[in-house]
Scaffold this active site. Structure first.
Site, PDB file in Angstrom:
ATOM      1  N   LYS A  83      -1.132   8.782  -0.405  1.00  0.00           N
ATOM      2  CA  LYS A  83      -0.883   8.313   0.946  1.00  0.00           C
ATOM      3  C   LYS A  83      -0.228   9.404   1.798  1.00  0.00           C
ATOM      4  O   LYS A  83       0.723  10.048   1.361  1.00  0.00           O
ATOM      5  CB  LYS A  83       0.009   7.071   0.885  1.00  0.00           C
ATOM      6  CG  LYS A  83       0.199   6.348   2.204  1.00  0.00           C
ATOM      7  CD  LYS A  83       1.020   5.084   2.003  1.00  0.00           C
ATOM      8  CE  LYS A  83       1.215   4.316   3.289  1.00  0.00           C
ATOM      9  NZ  LYS A  83       2.004   3.079   3.085  1.00  0.00           N
ATOM     10  N   SER A 158      -0.149  -0.795   5.105  1.00  0.00           N
ATOM     11  CA  SER A 158      -0.333   0.516   5.673  1.00  0.00           C
ATOM     12  C   SER A 158      -0.996   1.508   4.705  1.00  0.00           C
ATOM     13  O   SER A 158      -1.337   2.620   5.105  1.00  0.00           O
ATOM     14  CB  SER A 158       1.030   1.070   6.097  1.00  0.00           C
ATOM     15  OG  SER A 158       1.899   1.248   4.985  1.00  0.00           O
ATOM     16  N   SER A 182       2.455  -3.434   2.264  1.00  0.00           N
ATOM     17  CA  SER A 182       1.546  -2.311   2.507  1.00  0.00           C
ATOM     18  C   SER A 182       0.759  -1.813   1.310  1.00  0.00           C
ATOM     19  O   SER A 182      -0.169  -1.022   1.472  1.00  0.00           O
ATOM     20  CB  SER A 182       2.321  -1.142   3.126  1.00  0.00           C
ATOM     21  OG  SER A 182       2.674  -1.426   4.450  1.00  0.00           O
TER      22      SER A 182
END
Length: 479
Positions: A83, A158, A182
């Site tokens: 990420k 996210s 997320s």
């Protein structure tokens, strides 16, 4: 004989076994994944910074280790999507923000350090909404990330880039972080397994290592693959006072769940839940029953104050972090980040204290309930997904004709960030008519990580298979 696409969807655990048996080379796998990424990225947009040439070189070095019988790490040679919010020394990290578009890290985050030490190869960074602050993945810097199952919809957020990459076959494993859902939201929208470990299980970077809502963890295409990565990420760190000792290593095999008592709630007392999500959830419960477990519906006594308190907590703490950038960089922010930042300036200490009181009220029912049941199950997302270009600061949202909070009212994850010491595993349950997957959360007793994996692995073994062949993978036009 495996096709290149079969290699792209090969379980990480199987890839490692084949590397060791010398029936597959890390170079073959890396080449297949990179070729897949180059083909699908124009439509999916899951990746930000790409390190393909370096990844190929690292794959060649991993190949030599296997050929020569040298010691290899547990992730040796696997392409891991990381990420784009955590750090790798000397590499760019953007956090999906125009403010950070030229930032190059001078240190490596603990989780990245661990996965690279274990031989994982970071071939690409995965997209995130700006500062990981939305349940979808689009930003002014990188544009809109789309769900491989249906590109009109979001892969969630996210950690949406990680989820989209795994579902599209452009990573073998992926990392995420979960401050309001997320990890679990995108796992749920993309047919994946996602794990929110209990607070402190996986070390994190300051200042959010001290935020008990915040958890780093794995996303994967199977429970076994999630275990593989979680065992790498877990453990204390000398610079993280919140990290737990000793390191917990999850088993890879478990007893069956015959005789287990499983608590179930469709709406946690107050969420509006889409009918297709309800249908697939009920079908998943039948699988648990077929395994010899008893499933009983329970009333937690929770109200919408549970979500309201979660949002207030995030506004006060997470929003304040973004507000430090507001005066100097406000014009570069997305509208949703600007909203978080502006709202945080209205938040009071008394409101923050109230959020803690609500957490204790919630656990006053869940805690005793989990003394009677091994786990609680409920949907992950109350709606399969929102549109790919959704913006909660601009757009409204309704489920079953009822208006819901556009930021986190369509997901059922945030209450378990509030109850952060409870481990939560997300597993897929089916697909909606728009082809977007639906999923289930398995919530365990505080710090009882093994329970949710035992339930999740038993469920996965009996449930329809995902990604195993052409019929169980996303189908979307390329080009």
């Amino acid at each position: 004989m495996s096709t290149d696409l079969d290699l792209c969807y090969l379980p990480a655990t199987e890839a490692i076994s084949r590397f060791k048996a010398k029936t597959l080379s890390p170079v073959e796998l890396m080449d297949a994944v990179i070729e897949r990424a180059e083909a699908v990225e124009p439509q999916i947009n899951a990746l930000t910074f790409r390190h393909f040439d370096e990844a190929r070189d690292r794959a060649k070095k991993a190949e030599q280790k296997y050929v020569l019988g040298k010691r290899t790490g547990v992730l040796e040679g696997l392409p891991v999507g990381v990420k784009d919010e955590s750090f790798i020394k000397g590499k760019p990290t953007s956090s999906g923000s125009l403010i950070m578009k030229d930032f190059v890290a001078d240190k490596t985050s603990v989780g990245n350090e661990r996965l690279m030490r274990a031989g994982g190869i970071v071939h690409a960074r995965t997209a995130t909404p700006e500062f990981s602050s939305a349940a979808y993945t689009n930003s002014r810097l990188w544009g809109v990330t789309r769900n491989p199952w249906n590109p009109l919809f979001t892969p969630g957020g996210s950690s949406g880039g990680t989820a989209a990459s795994l579902a599209a076959g452009t990573s073998a494993l992926g990392t995420g972080s979960d401050i309001g859902g997320s990890i679990r939201i995108p796992a749920g929208t993309c047919g994946l397994v996602g794990y929110k470990p209990p607070y402190g299980r996986n070390s994190d970077d300051p200042p959010f290592n001290l935020d008990f809502y915040c958890h780093t963890g794995p996303l994967a295409r199977s429970v076994q693959d999630a275990i593989l990565l979680q065992n790498v990420l877990a453990g204390p760190h000398p610079k993280d006072i919140a990290s737990l000792r000793p390191k917990l290593r999850l088993p890879t095999s478990y007893k069956d769940i015959k005789g287990w008592r499983i608590a179930f709630s469709m709406d946690l007392g107050f969420f509006e839940v889409d009918p297709e999500v309800q249908r697939n959830t009920l079908e998943a419960l039948e699988i648990f029953k077929s395994l010899g477990a008893t499933v009983e519906e329970v009333d937690l006594g929770w109200t919408s104050s549970a979500l309201d308190a979660g949002l207030q907590y995030l506004t006060h703490l997470f929003g304040s972090y973004m507000a430090t950038l507001l005066d100097e960089h406000g014009e570069k922010m997305t509208t949703y980040v600007r909203q978080w930042a502006e709202e945080s300036r209205k938040s009071t200490a008394a409101q923050f204290l109230h959020t803690l009181e609500v957490v204790n009220e919630m656990y006053a029912t869940l805690g005793p309930l989990l003394e009677k049941y091994q786990v609680l199950v409920c949907p992950t997302n109350a709606l399969p997904a929102v549109p790919a270009d959704f913006d909660h600061s601009r757009d409204s949202l309704s489920i079953n004709g009822q208006a819901v909070n556009p930021a986190l009212g369509w997901v059922m994850t945030t209450p378990f960030n509030s109850l952060s010491r409870c481990p939560v595993l997300t597993v897929p349950t089916g697909q909606a008519s728009n082809r977007v997957p639906t999923s289930l959360q398995i919530v365990g007793r505080t710090y009882c990580d093994k329970d949710v994996f035992q339930a999740g692995l038993a469920y996965e073994t009996a449930a329809p298979k995902w990604f195993a062949d052409e019929d169980s993978r996303p189908r979307f036009s390329i080009g």
